[in-house]
Design a protein around this motif. Structure first.
Motif, short mmCIF file in Angstrom:
data_model
loop_
_atom_site.label_atom_id
_atom_site.label_comp_id
_atom_site.label_asym_id
_atom_site.label_seq_id
_atom_site.Cartn_x
_atom_site.Cartn_y
_atom_site.Cartn_z
N ASN A 144 0.89 -1.16 0.00
CA ASN A 144 0.00 0.00 0.00
C ASN A 144 0.93 1.21 0.00
OD1 ASN A 144 -2.29 1.53 0.00
ND2 ASN A 144 -3.07 0.81 1.98
N ASN A 145 0.48 2.32 -0.57
CA ASN A 145 1.35 3.48 -0.64
C ASN A 145 1.25 4.32 0.63
OD1 ASN A 145 -1.34 3.91 -1.76
ND2 ASN A 145 -0.70 6.05 -1.92
N ASN A 146 2.38 4.81 1.05
CA ASN A 146 2.46 5.73 2.20
C ASN A 146 1.84 5.20 3.48
OD1 ASN A 146 3.43 8.01 3.41
ND2 ASN A 146 1.72 9.32 2.79
N VAL A 147 2.04 3.90 3.77
CA VAL A 147 1.67 3.36 5.08
C VAL A 147 2.94 2.86 5.76
CG1 VAL A 147 -0.69 2.70 4.44
CG2 VAL A 147 1.16 1.03 4.16
N LYS A 148 2.92 2.82 7.10
CA LYS A 148 4.10 2.35 7.82
C LYS A 148 4.38 0.89 7.45
CE LYS A 148 4.21 5.64 11.51
NZ LYS A 148 3.01 6.11 12.20
N GLY A 149 5.62 0.60 7.09
CA GLY A 149 5.99 -0.76 6.70
C GLY A 149 5.70 -1.04 5.23
N GLY A 150 4.87 -0.18 4.60
CA GLY A 150 4.62 -0.31 3.17
C GLY A 150 3.68 -1.42 2.75
N LEU A 151 3.11 -2.17 3.72
CA LEU A 151 2.31 -3.34 3.34
C LEU A 151 0.92 -3.34 3.99
CD1 LEU A 151 4.97 -6.21 3.75
CD2 LEU A 151 4.18 -5.22 1.58
N ILE A 152 -0.02 -3.99 3.30
CA ILE A 152 -1.33 -4.32 3.86
C ILE A 152 -1.08 -5.46 4.87
CG2 ILE A 152 -3.62 -5.25 3.29
CD1 ILE A 152 -3.19 -4.08 0.42
N PRO A 153 -1.75 -5.45 6.04
CA PRO A 153 -1.41 -6.50 7.02
C PRO A 153 -1.67 -7.92 6.51
CG PRO A 153 -3.23 -5.10 7.82
CD PRO A 153 -2.73 -4.50 6.55
N ARG A 154 -0.80 -8.86 6.90
CA ARG A 154 -1.08 -10.27 6.63
C ARG A 154 -2.12 -10.74 7.63
NH1 ARG A 154 2.39 -14.05 9.88
NH2 ARG A 154 3.49 -12.76 11.40
N LEU A 155 -2.78 -11.86 7.35
CA LEU A 155 -3.86 -12.31 8.24
C LEU A 155 -3.60 -13.70 8.82
CD1 LEU A 155 -7.04 -11.09 6.29
CD2 LEU A 155 -5.86 -9.95 8.19
N ASN A 156 -2.41 -14.28 8.53
CA ASN A 156 -2.21 -15.66 9.00
C ASN A 156 -1.74 -15.73 10.45
OD1 ASN A 156 0.38 -14.79 8.65
ND2 ASN A 156 0.92 -16.24 7.02
N ALA A 157 -1.68 -14.57 11.12
CA ALA A 157 -1.42 -14.58 12.55
C ALA A 157 -2.50 -13.80 13.30
CB ALA A 157 -0.04 -14.02 12.85
N ALA A 158 -3.60 -13.50 12.59
CA ALA A 158 -4.67 -12.71 13.21
C ALA A 158 -5.24 -13.43 14.43
CB ALA A 158 -5.77 -12.42 12.19
N TRP A 159 -5.29 -14.78 14.38
CA TRP A 159 -5.83 -15.57 15.50
C TRP A 159 -5.06 -15.34 16.79
CZ3 TRP A 159 -2.62 -19.30 17.78
CH2 TRP A 159 -1.40 -19.51 17.11
N GLU A 160 -3.77 -14.92 16.69
CA GLU A 160 -2.97 -14.68 17.90
C GLU A 160 -3.37 -13.38 18.56
OE1 GLU A 160 1.48 -16.52 17.31
OE2 GLU A 160 1.04 -14.66 16.26
N THR A 161 -3.82 -12.42 17.74
CA THR A 161 -4.07 -11.07 18.23
C THR A 161 -5.55 -10.85 18.56
OG1 THR A 161 -2.45 -10.48 16.56
CG2 THR A 161 -3.51 -8.66 17.71
#
Ligand code: HEC
Ligand code: HEC
Length: 226
Positions: A144-161
């Motif tokens: 994604n442009n102009n976001v911290k880290g430059g990326l859309i979040p991954r979801l394969n660890a969403a269950w942890e959070t």
């Protein structure tokens, strides 16, 4: 003059079937001519090499579509989406056609209506297009442009959070844009959509259940991912 007209007629014949002058119809004609349907589905037509585009105008802005289709590798270096080197006019026409695709081409029901209960969440993830932003198996890596880290979040660890109800709430309401990386820079072009506009509570529950099963490395090479 006659020679010129004949020449122009010959030239346009050589460039394939003529494109309608109505910009909306032109977009669909260019989409067909450029061979987009050999990899993408819109409604009941097309193939599954790339993401289903039936809802693409719900999840993406016309501005982003234009930028991505013009030069996919400039947006995401390793994308398998080819650069078709089309004219700006053709790209704009295709983008305006795709920006209108908000699910209406599924005239005979949604692709997941007939899925088995335990498959429903995965099919929604693929066909509603979560996969186009969060990656196969939630593996991420999409910019994604102009976001911290430059990326859309991954979801394969969403269950942890998150708990399932927290995931349901995020999917339903969408996720407000986090801070820009550079406060003075352009706004990010990709947003998490408000899925309650397109998916029922049951469908959102099924996709949240699917997210809870994702783990790094699991299902990422599945060939039926789109
Ligand atoms: C050879 C197969 C192929 C062809 C031909 C192709 N695409 Fe793609 N396209 C893909 C793949 C694969 C992706 C997923 C990219 C990724 O995951 O990095 C994609 C992604 C996309 C996306 C983003 C989808 C999303 O939900 O985020 C759009 C929009 C798109 N393509 C439009 C087009 C258009 C318009 C054409 C014709 C000009 C076209 N594609 C031709 C394979 C193809
Ligand atoms: C057009 C791109 C796009 C599509 C399609 C999309 N998302 Fe998202 N999603 C995002 C973005 C961007 C964020 C992060 C927003 C932010 O924090 O700035 C996000 C965030 C999330 C989050 C929160 C992640 C976290 O770590 O906080 C969840 C859960 C999520 N999406 C699930 C889904 C599901 C399920 C679907 C399909 C029904 C989906 N998304 C489709 C772009 C998308």
């Amino acid at each position: 003059m006659k020679v010129l007209i004949a020449f122009v007629a010959l030239l346009s014949a050589a460039c394939g079937p003529s494109v309608p002058s109505d910009p909306k119809l032109a977009g669909k004609a260019y989409f067909t001519q450029a061979g987009c349907a050999s990899c993408h589905r819109v409604g009941g037509e097309g193939s599954a090499v790339g993401p289903d585009l039936t809802l693409v105008g719900f999840r993406h802005s016309e501005e982003w579509l234009n930028r991505f289709i013009k030069d996919p590798q400039a947006w995401k270096k390793d994308t398998l989406m080819p650069n078709k080197r089309m004219s700006d006019e053709a790209v704009r026409a295709i983008s305006s056609y795709l920006a209108e695709q908000k699910g209406q081409a599924w005239t005979a029901g949604k692709p997941w209506d007939s899925a088995k209960a335990e498959e429903k969440g995965r099919v929604i993830y693929a066909r509603a297009g979560c996969v186009g932003c969060h990656g196969v198996g939630g593996a991420g890596g999409y910019p994604n442009n102009n976001v911290k880290g430059g990326l859309i979040p991954r979801l394969n660890a969403a269950w942890e959070t998150y708990t399932k109800p927290e995931l349901v709430a995020k999917i339903k309401k969408g996720v407000p844009m986090s801070e820009k990386a550079d406060p003075k820079g352009e706004s990010p072009l990709i947003r998490m959509p408000t899925w309650s506009e397109k998916l029922s509570d049951d469908e959102i529950g099924a996709v949240a259940d699917y997210l809870m099963t994702l783990r790094p490395g699991k299902g990422e090479s599945s060939d039926s991912s789109f």
